[in-house]
Design a protein around this motif. Structure first.
Motif, mmCIF file in Angstrom:
data_model
loop_
_atom_site.group_PDB
_atom_site.id
_atom_site.type_symbol
_atom_site.label_atom_id
_atom_site.label_comp_id
_atom_site.label_asym_id
_atom_site.label_seq_id
_atom_site.Cartn_x
_atom_site.Cartn_y
_atom_site.Cartn_z
ATOM 1 N N TYR A 10 0.848 -1.189 0.000
ATOM 2 C CA TYR A 10 0.000 0.000 0.000
ATOM 3 C C TYR A 10 0.885 1.240 0.000
ATOM 4 C CZ TYR A 10 -3.357 3.533 1.591
ATOM 5 O OH TYR A 10 -4.132 4.667 1.706
ATOM 6 N N GLU A 11 0.748 2.052 -1.034
ATOM 7 C CA GLU A 11 1.534 3.276 -1.193
ATOM 8 C C GLU A 11 3.035 3.014 -0.980
ATOM 9 O OE1 GLU A 11 -0.140 6.246 1.359
ATOM 10 O OE2 GLU A 11 -1.975 6.428 0.177
ATOM 11 N N PRO A 12 3.633 2.152 -1.813
ATOM 12 C CA PRO A 12 5.036 1.773 -1.645
ATOM 13 C C PRO A 12 6.006 2.901 -1.977
ATOM 14 C CG PRO A 12 4.216 0.921 -3.708
ATOM 15 C CD PRO A 12 3.021 1.521 -2.999
ATOM 16 N N ASP A 36 -2.918 -2.745 -2.743
ATOM 17 C CA ASP A 36 -4.103 -2.585 -1.896
ATOM 18 C C ASP A 36 -4.694 -1.179 -2.029
ATOM 19 O OD1 ASP A 36 -6.054 -3.071 0.036
ATOM 20 O OD2 ASP A 36 -4.723 -2.560 1.705
ATOM 21 N N GLY A 37 -5.135 -0.845 -3.254
ATOM 22 C CA GLY A 37 -5.790 0.441 -3.479
ATOM 23 C C GLY A 37 -4.895 1.638 -3.242
ATOM 24 N N SER A 38 -3.665 1.576 -3.729
ATOM 25 C CA SER A 38 -2.714 2.663 -3.493
ATOM 26 C C SER A 38 -3.074 3.944 -4.242
ATOM 27 C CB SER A 38 -1.298 2.225 -3.893
ATOM 28 O OG SER A 38 -0.887 1.113 -3.128
ATOM 29 N N TYR A 60 -6.523 -3.168 -7.230
ATOM 30 C CA TYR A 60 -7.935 -2.782 -7.136
ATOM 31 C C TYR A 60 -7.974 -1.350 -6.627
ATOM 32 C CZ TYR A 60 -6.836 -4.977 -2.604
ATOM 33 O OH TYR A 60 -6.233 -5.365 -1.433
ATOM 34 N N PRO A 61 -9.055 -0.614 -6.886
ATOM 35 C CA PRO A 61 -9.048 0.847 -6.697
ATOM 36 C C PRO A 61 -9.142 1.354 -5.272
ATOM 37 C CG PRO A 61 -11.185 0.120 -7.510
ATOM 38 C CD PRO A 61 -10.286 -1.072 -7.563
#
Length: 350
Positions: A10-12, A36-38, A60-61
Motif C-alpha cells: 500500500y503506497e510503496p 491494496d488500493g494505493s 484494485y481501486p
C-alpha cells in the motif's frame, strides 16, 4: 518444490522496485504483489514491477486493508497457481531481508501441511522505535493470556505455509492489521501448528512509512481485551449503584450489608455475563452451554474474593485497598478463564 511470494503493498516507496528486482534474482520464485488500493499516484511503481519477468501485480481501486490484501492474494494463488506447493508472505516496507526470505522459502519445504512458520524478530528496547517496541510487547503478552502460548513476534508479516493451508486461512475474520493476529489467536482452535524462525530485526527510517493506525488498528487487535475491561467497569458501577441504593432504601445496618452485597453482585453478574457473551467474546453458542460455566466461575470468584480480602486484612487493615488488590488479581484470572473455557473465543487444543 514450487514456492510463491505474496507481497501486499500500500503506497510503496520507490525503493521497493530494487528490492523486488533483487528478490526475484536471488530466489528465482514467482512473486505476486497485491496493490491494496494505493491510487493513481503509485501506479508507475506497480507498472515497473509488473514488467519484471516473474512478477504479477494485482490491483484494485479502493484500500481494503492488509488482511483483505492477503486474502485476495491467497484466492488468486488458489485459482491461478494450483501447482504452487508453498506460499511465503512478506511486507513491502523493507522490514525483511532477502536472506531471511530465502530461509523461509527453504523452511516451508519441510513442514507439515497444517503448519504456519513465523519469521520472528527479537526486540532490543534501545534499537527499536518506541511505538513498535511497546506494540509488540503488549501484543505478545495479550497473546499469551489469550492462548497460553509464547510468541516473540505476533506482528510479523514474514510467514510461510503450504498451499493446503490457504483455504483455512481464508475463513479467519479480519480485514486490516488485526487479521494476522486473529490467525495466531485461532491457530489452536484450528489445529495449526506454529513454528518460529528467528530473523533479523530491521526498522528503516524509524519505521516512519508504516501504515499502522495507532488507535484504530490497536483497537481491532485488542478488541476483546478492551471490551472485557469496559464491561467489567460497567458491571462494577452496576454493583456499587445497586448496593448503595439498597442501603439507602433499607438502612445501613449490619443485617442489610450482607444481603445487599449478594443482591448487587448477582445483578451485576447477570449484566456482565450478557455483555461478555454478546459483546466481548461474541459467543454464538446456546446460552445453556456457557451459563453454567459462567455461574461456576462467578461463584468461585465471589468466594475467593471474600476469602482473599479477609486474609489480606490481617496484613493490610484497609478494606478498600485489600479488596482492590484481590479483585484486580481475580480480574486477570477471570479473563483467561472466560476466554479459554467459558466462551472459548479461541479454543485451546490439548
Amino acid at each position: 518444490m514450487s514456492v510463491m511470494l505474496l507481497i501486499p503493498s500500500y503506497e510503496p516507496q520507490e525503493k521497493v522496485f530494487l528490492f523486488v528486482q533483487q528478490l526475484e534474482k536471488e530466489t528465482g520464485t514467482q512473486i505476486l504483489i497485491v496493490d491494496d488500493g494505493s491510487g493513481v499516484r503509485y501506479q508507475k511503481i506497480f507498472q515497473k514491477l509488473s514488467v519484471l519477468p516473474s512478477v504479477t501485480v494485482l490491483s484494485y481501486p479502493v484500500n481494503k486493508g492488509k488482511g483483505a490484501a492477503l486474502k485476495i492474494g491467497f484466492q488468486k494463488i488458489m485459482s491461478d497457481y494450483p501447482d504452487v506447493d508453498g506460499v511465503v508472505t512478506a511486507d513491502s516496507d523493507g522490514q525483511h531481508s532477502i536472506d531471511d526470505i530465502k530461509r523461509m522459502i527453504a523452511a516451508v519445504e519441510s513442514v507439515q501441511t497444517h503448519t504456519l512458520i513465523l519469521g520472528t524478530r527479537s526486540f532490543n528496547k534501545k534499537k527499536t522505535p518506541f511505538k513498535s517496541y511497546w506494540g509488540n510487547r503488549i501484543s505478545a503478552i495479550f497473546f499469551y493470556f489469550a492462548t497460553g502460548l509464547k510468541c516473540e513476534d505476533t506482528q510479523t508479516g514474514l510467514r510461510a505455509m503450504k498451499h493446503q493451508l490457504l483455504p483455512e486461512l481464508l475463513t479467519i475474520e479480519g480485514e486490516r492489521f488485526e487479521y494476522e493476529m486473529n490467525v495466531l489467536l485461532q491457530s489452536k482452535e484450528r489445529k495449526i501448528q506454529l513454528e518460529q524462525l528467528p530473523i533479523e530485526t530491521i526498522y528503516e527510517s524509524n519505521n516512519e512509512h508504516s501504515h499502522f493506525r495507532a488507535i484504530q488498528d490497536s483497537y481491532l487487535i485488542y478488541k476483546p481485551l478492551i471490551r472485557y475491561i469496559s464491561s467489567a467497569l460497567f458491571s462494577f458501577l452496576i454493583d456499587m449503584t445497586v448496593f448503595l441504593l439498597l442501603l439507602f432504601l433499607l438502612g445501613n445496618s449490619e443485617d442489610i450489608v450482607v444481603p445487599a452485597t449478594i443482591i448487587a453482585r448477582v445483578i451485576s453478574g447477570v449484566v456482565n455475563y450478557l455483555l461478555a457473551r454478546a459483546w466481548v467474546f461474541e459467543d454464538k453458542s446456546r446460552v445453556q452451554t456457557t451459563l453454567w460455566k459462567y455461574g461456576l466461575l462467578f461463584l468461585g470468584q465471589m468466594f475467593l474474593s471474600s476469602i482473599g480480602v479477609q486474609l489480606l486484612l490481617k496484613f493490610l487493615p484497609i478494606a478498600f485497598i485489600s479488596k482492590l488488590l484481590v479483585d484486580s488479581l481475580l480480574f486477570g484470572v477471570s479473563f483467561i478463564i472466560q476466554n479459554r473455557i467459558v466462551f472459548q473465543k479461541w479454543k485451546v487444543m490439548e
